[in-house]
Design an enzyme around this catalytic site. Structure first.
Site, PDB file in Angstrom:
ATOM      1  N   HIS A 136       0.841  -1.201   0.000  1.00 16.15           N
ATOM      2  CA  HIS A 136       0.000   0.000   0.000  1.00 16.15           C
ATOM      3  C   HIS A 136       0.872   1.247   0.000  1.00 16.15           C
ATOM      4  O   HIS A 136       2.073   1.174   0.230  1.00 16.15           O
ATOM      5  CB  HIS A 136      -0.909   0.028   1.247  1.00 16.15           C
ATOM      6  N   LYS A 140      -0.643   4.966   4.594  1.00 19.66           N
ATOM      7  CA  LYS A 140      -1.573   4.052   5.267  1.00 19.66           C
ATOM      8  C   LYS A 140      -1.187   3.865   6.732  1.00 19.66           C
ATOM      9  O   LYS A 140      -0.028   3.605   7.048  1.00 19.66           O
ATOM     10  CB  LYS A 140      -1.600   2.697   4.543  1.00 19.66           C
TER      11      LYS A 140
HETATM   12  N1  LIG Z   1     -12.701  -0.419   2.816  1.00 23.40           N
HETATM   13  C1  LIG Z   1     -12.079   0.004   1.705  1.00 23.40           C
HETATM   14  O1  LIG Z   1     -12.387  -0.413   0.577  1.00 23.40           O
HETATM   15  C2  LIG Z   1     -11.006   1.049   1.840  1.00 23.40           C
HETATM   16  C3  LIG Z   1     -10.368   1.590   0.709  1.00 23.40           C
HETATM   17  C4  LIG Z   1      -9.445   2.601   0.889  1.00 23.40           C
HETATM   18  C5  LIG Z   1      -9.164   3.069   2.167  1.00 23.40           C
HETATM   19  N2  LIG Z   1      -9.777   2.508   3.236  1.00 23.40           N
HETATM   20  C6  LIG Z   1      -9.591   2.997   4.601  1.00 23.40           C
HETATM   21  O2  LIG Z   1     -10.353   4.192   4.738  1.00 23.40           O
HETATM   22  C7  LIG Z   1      -9.737   5.040   5.713  1.00 23.40           C
HETATM   23  C8  LIG Z   1      -9.512   6.414   5.101  1.00 23.40           C
HETATM   24  O3  LIG Z   1      -8.613   6.312   3.996  1.00 23.40           O
HETATM   25  P1  LIG Z   1      -8.131   7.624   3.198  1.00 23.40           P
HETATM   26  O4  LIG Z   1      -7.117   7.123   2.222  1.00 23.40           O
HETATM   27  O5  LIG Z   1      -9.303   8.397   2.717  1.00 23.40           O
HETATM   28  O6  LIG Z   1      -7.402   8.441   4.379  1.00 23.40           O
HETATM   29  P2  LIG Z   1      -7.117   9.994   4.441  1.00 23.40           P
HETATM   30  O7  LIG Z   1      -6.088  10.178   5.515  1.00 23.40           O
HETATM   31  O8  LIG Z   1      -6.826  10.532   3.093  1.00 23.40           O
HETATM   32  O9  LIG Z   1      -8.502  10.635   4.934  1.00 23.40           O
HETATM   33  C9  LIG Z   1      -9.024  10.502   6.241  1.00 23.40           C
HETATM   34  C10 LIG Z   1      -9.866  11.721   6.531  1.00 23.40           C
HETATM   35  O10 LIG Z   1     -10.562  11.521   7.758  1.00 23.40           O
HETATM   36  C11 LIG Z   1     -10.528  12.743   8.470  1.00 23.40           C
HETATM   37  N3  LIG Z   1     -10.775  12.527   9.886  1.00 23.40           N
HETATM   38  C12 LIG Z   1      -9.894  12.174  10.854  1.00 23.40           C
HETATM   39  N4  LIG Z   1     -10.497  12.120  12.040  1.00 23.40           N
HETATM   40  C13 LIG Z   1     -11.801  12.441  11.835  1.00 23.40           C
HETATM   41  C14 LIG Z   1     -12.920  12.564  12.674  1.00 23.40           C
HETATM   42  N5  LIG Z   1     -12.820  12.356  13.994  1.00 23.40           N
HETATM   43  N6  LIG Z   1     -14.105  12.901  12.133  1.00 23.40           N
HETATM   44  C15 LIG Z   1     -14.207  13.131  10.805  1.00 23.40           C
HETATM   45  N7  LIG Z   1     -13.169  13.048   9.946  1.00 23.40           N
HETATM   46  C16 LIG Z   1     -11.979  12.707  10.458  1.00 23.40           C
HETATM   47  C17 LIG Z   1      -9.133  13.303   8.168  1.00 23.40           C
HETATM   48  O11 LIG Z   1      -9.052  14.699   8.469  1.00 23.40           O
HETATM   49  C18 LIG Z   1      -9.028  13.001   6.686  1.00 23.40           C
HETATM   50  O12 LIG Z   1      -9.564  14.045   5.886  1.00 23.40           O
HETATM   51  C19 LIG Z   1      -8.475   4.302   6.161  1.00 23.40           C
HETATM   52  O13 LIG Z   1      -8.770   3.546   7.319  1.00 23.40           O
HETATM   53  C20 LIG Z   1      -8.181   3.355   4.993  1.00 23.40           C
HETATM   54  O14 LIG Z   1      -7.447   2.218   5.370  1.00 23.40           O
HETATM   55  C21 LIG Z   1     -10.685   1.518   3.089  1.00 23.40           C
END
Ligand SMILES: NC(=O)c1ccc[n+]([C@@H]2O[C@H](COP(=O)([O-])OP(=O)(O)OC[C@H]3O[C@@H](n4cnc5c(N)ncnc54)[C@H](O)[C@@H]3O)[C@@H](O)[C@H]2O)c1
Length: 239
Positions: A136, A140
């Site tokens: 990844h 991450k």
């Molecule tokens: N299930 C899936 O298919 C899948 C796919 C991709 C990513 N993910 C997961 O999704 C999550 C997010 O990934 P990303 O790449 O968008 O991360 P990212 O860091 O780009 O975005 C996360 C966002 O959440 C916000 N955030 C943090 N704390 C918060 C809160 N208390 N309330 C509201 N918002 C808050 C951050 O400010 C940020 O904008 C990770 O856990 C990642 O592993 C899952």
């Protein structure tokens, strides 16, 4: 549908794009600095919320949605999985609507099904060892990936000689090793590798971008529109 987005990072932006493309309306976007908007008219008008935040924020966000009886789709991975049984109980007991997936990509869910099938065959072929590799992007937070853990569970549940997953090189033959690499901006590669003295079998999924994850999450929101309960990709895809 009227949708709310919780967590406006890489996935939140992609969900917004895909949802609009499918004709949905985004009525609220909540990130860390505007959490008071859980009480806004916009948020309360949503038919479902889609949440991709941080491993340590997920449970707080679930509670905000549960308190408002807001149907929730979440893709956040990591530590909150320890509380999965509690979340399921809360959802069922309070007749809420909750959909989670460690990976929303349709292709990865096909890989999960193939993984379980292959593991059942390999249970009878002890000459093969099995390991998992996942790659990844460097941002991450959780390791191994939620997808890697789901693959590991599919193997452990079907192969008697594997009892637990471990991250470092296995110390015992019943350890299933997950190798986690972090490299550049890679959206996600997962590979299951069976190796004997004479050959190697590899089954691999390589995500080209984040669109597949976002599309799966939006499809999940459409799927739960009229439903109550606790749902996963198995319910939606029937694999
Ligand atoms: N299930 C899936 O298919 C899948 C796919 C991709 C990513 N993910 C997961 O999704 C999550 C997010 O990934 P990303 O790449 O968008 O991360 P990212 O860091 O780009 O975005 C996360 C966002 O959440 C916000 N955030 C943090 N704390 C918060 C809160 N208390 N309330 C509201 N918002 C808050 C951050 O400010 C940020 O904008 C990770 O856990 C990642 O592993 C899952």
């Amino acid at each position: 549908m009227k949708l709310a987005i919780i967590g406006y990072g890489k996935m939140g932006h992609e969900v917004e794009r895909v949802a609009r493309e499918r004709g949905h309306e985004i009525v609220s976007i909540i990130d860390i600095n505007n959490r008071k908007d859980f009480d806004s008219k916009g948020f309360m008008s949503a038919e479902a919320a889609i949440e991709f935040s941080r491993p340590d924020s997920a449970l707080k966000n679930f509670k905000e949605c549960f308190d408002r009886n807001m149907p929730l789709v979440t893709g956040t991975t990591g530590v909150w999985y320890k509380h999965l049984d509690d979340v399921r109980e809360t959802v069922i007991n309070n007749k809420l609507t909750f959909f989670y997936a460690s990976n929303f990509s349709i292709g990865v869910n096909v890989l999960f099904a193939v993984n379980r099938f292959l593991a059942r065959i390999m249970n009878g072929l002890p000459q093969y060892n099995v390991e998992i590799e996942e790659v990844h992007h460097v941002h991450k937070l959780d390791s191994p990936s939620g997808t890697g853990i789901t693959i590991a569970e599919g193997i452990i549940n079907n192969i008697d000689r594997k009892r637990r997953w471990v991250e470092a090189s296995g110390v015992s033959s019943d350890d299933l090793v997950i190798h986690s690499l972090r490299d550049g901006e890679t959206p996600g590669i997962h590979e299951i590798v069976y190796e004997s003295d004479v050959d190697v079998i590899r089954v691999k999924h390589d995500a080209k971008n984040r669109s597949g994850f976002a599309l799966g999450a939006v499809l999940a929101a459409e799927f739960i529109r009229t439903k109550k309960g606790f749902f996963t990709m198995n319910d939606m895809l029937n694999l």
